[in-house]
Scaffold this motif. Sequence first.
Motif, mmCIF file in Angstrom:
data_model
loop_
_atom_site.group_PDB
_atom_site.id
_atom_site.type_symbol
_atom_site.label_atom_id
_atom_site.label_comp_id
_atom_site.label_asym_id
_atom_site.label_seq_id
_atom_site.Cartn_x
_atom_site.Cartn_y
_atom_site.Cartn_z
ATOM 1 N N ARG A 293 81.148 30.240 -11.135
ATOM 2 C CA ARG A 293 81.706 30.940 -9.976
ATOM 3 C C ARG A 293 80.649 30.960 -8.883
ATOM 4 N NH1 ARG A 293 82.590 36.923 -12.382
ATOM 5 N NH2 ARG A 293 84.080 35.684 -13.523
ATOM 6 N N ARG A 294 81.106 31.138 -7.665
ATOM 7 C CA ARG A 294 80.170 31.218 -6.547
ATOM 8 C C ARG A 294 79.311 32.459 -6.722
ATOM 9 N NH1 ARG A 294 84.873 29.943 -2.114
ATOM 10 N NH2 ARG A 294 85.134 27.757 -2.680
ATOM 11 N N GLY A 295 78.008 32.294 -6.469
ATOM 12 C CA GLY A 295 77.089 33.421 -6.617
ATOM 13 C C GLY A 295 76.569 33.601 -8.030
ATOM 14 N N PHE A 296 76.745 32.592 -8.868
ATOM 15 C CA PHE A 296 76.293 32.696 -10.260
ATOM 16 C C PHE A 296 75.805 31.335 -10.744
ATOM 17 C CE2 PHE A 296 77.628 32.883 -14.928
ATOM 18 C CZ PHE A 296 76.442 33.477 -15.327
ATOM 19 N N ASP A 297 74.510 31.246 -11.013
ATOM 20 C CA ASP A 297 73.922 30.028 -11.564
ATOM 21 C C ASP A 297 73.349 30.318 -12.944
ATOM 22 O OD1 ASP A 297 74.455 28.755 -9.116
ATOM 23 O OD2 ASP A 297 72.560 27.648 -9.198
ATOM 24 N N ILE A 298 73.256 29.253 -13.736
ATOM 25 C CA ILE A 298 72.620 29.366 -15.050
ATOM 26 C C ILE A 298 71.424 28.421 -15.077
ATOM 27 C CG2 ILE A 298 74.543 30.224 -16.432
ATOM 28 C CD1 ILE A 298 75.402 27.437 -17.011
ATOM 29 N N GLU A 299 70.365 28.902 -15.666
ATOM 30 C CA GLU A 299 69.135 28.130 -15.799
ATOM 31 C C GLU A 299 69.024 27.683 -17.247
ATOM 32 O OE1 GLU A 299 64.295 28.812 -15.275
ATOM 33 O OE2 GLU A 299 65.686 30.485 -14.952
ATOM 34 N N LEU A 300 68.809 26.385 -17.435
ATOM 35 C CA LEU A 300 68.683 25.867 -18.788
ATOM 36 C C LEU A 300 67.885 24.575 -18.770
ATOM 37 C CD1 LEU A 300 72.117 24.348 -19.920
ATOM 38 C CD2 LEU A 300 71.449 24.691 -17.571
ATOM 39 N N ALA A 301 67.476 24.129 -19.938
ATOM 40 C CA ALA A 301 66.722 22.882 -20.058
ATOM 41 C C ALA A 301 67.654 21.702 -19.815
ATOM 42 C CB ALA A 301 66.096 22.782 -21.445
ATOM 43 N N PHE B 222 61.664 18.630 -14.706
ATOM 44 C CA PHE B 222 61.543 20.086 -14.805
ATOM 45 C C PHE B 222 61.838 20.580 -16.223
ATOM 46 C CE2 PHE B 222 63.116 18.879 -10.592
ATOM 47 C CZ PHE B 222 62.058 19.324 -9.820
ATOM 48 N N GLU B 223 61.143 21.654 -16.581
ATOM 49 C CA GLU B 223 61.405 22.295 -17.865
ATOM 50 C C GLU B 223 62.809 22.890 -17.870
ATOM 51 O OE1 GLU B 223 59.652 26.032 -20.420
ATOM 52 O OE2 GLU B 223 58.228 24.840 -19.253
ATOM 53 N N THR B 224 63.180 23.508 -16.745
ATOM 54 C CA THR B 224 64.526 24.061 -16.610
ATOM 55 C C THR B 224 65.082 23.712 -15.240
ATOM 56 O OG1 THR B 224 63.749 26.200 -15.745
ATOM 57 C CG2 THR B 224 64.071 26.030 -18.147
ATOM 58 N N ILE B 225 66.423 23.661 -15.172
ATOM 59 C CA ILE B 225 67.115 23.438 -13.918
ATOM 60 C C ILE B 225 68.204 24.495 -13.779
ATOM 61 C CG2 ILE B 225 66.637 20.959 -13.835
ATOM 62 C CD1 ILE B 225 69.552 20.511 -14.828
ATOM 63 N N PHE B 226 68.798 24.567 -12.592
ATOM 64 C CA PHE B 226 69.859 25.525 -12.307
ATOM 65 C C PHE B 226 71.139 24.753 -12.006
ATOM 66 C CE2 PHE B 226 65.951 27.627 -11.572
ATOM 67 C CZ PHE B 226 66.153 28.992 -11.708
ATOM 68 N N VAL B 227 72.248 25.189 -12.605
ATOM 69 C CA VAL B 227 73.573 24.649 -12.288
ATOM 70 C C VAL B 227 74.513 25.832 -12.130
ATOM 71 C CG1 VAL B 227 73.237 22.439 -13.484
ATOM 72 C CG2 VAL B 227 74.232 24.382 -14.720
ATOM 73 N N SER B 228 75.657 25.583 -11.534
ATOM 74 C CA SER B 228 76.625 26.666 -11.360
ATOM 75 C C SER B 228 77.028 27.230 -12.709
ATOM 76 C CB SER B 228 77.861 26.170 -10.620
ATOM 77 O OG SER B 228 78.826 27.216 -10.551
#
Length: 167
Positions: free
Chosen positions: A141-149, A132-138
């Motif tokens: 905190r719960r309810g908050f993800d960050i998308e990055l390469a 994937f170009e980008t993925i999501f990780v926490s």
Amino acid sequence: MKRKGGGAGAGPTTAATLGLVRAGIRFVPHVYEHDAAATDFGAEAARELGVDAARVFKTLMVATDAGFGIGIVSVRDQLDLKALAGALGAKKAAMADKAVAERKSGYVVGGISPVGQKTPLDTVLDDAALEFETIFVSGGRRGFDIELAPGDLVEVVRGRVGRIRRG
């Protein structure tokens, strides 16, 4: 990526977002309403963000005979403890106790980010992330993800990539 992380309206400020901003890593914050009754945090994130679960990755702390380490695998997959142990230079690994994981990471279970951990640990990202170009990780905190390469994630945590999922 749409914009550099941080700044007004960028979502919560956490150790993870501060670490990404400090490192100059581009990321997109994603906030969603966390259900306090939820126990499968990764599946909840994928559902609430409308993202394929293959792109949402969970951060798992393990205890090995060589110390503690971090494995990051897709929420659709299971961690292969033997493969992660080998990638960490250990003979065996077991999931770390939740209290230990929270204390060492500085985050609560369900919100443990691989970025900005209180105690930086040897980290391995599953090679499926490279699809994937980008993925999501926490995001810390719960309810908050960050998308990055995926490459940026490996860079900021000074980790490496390997096959650590089962199957």
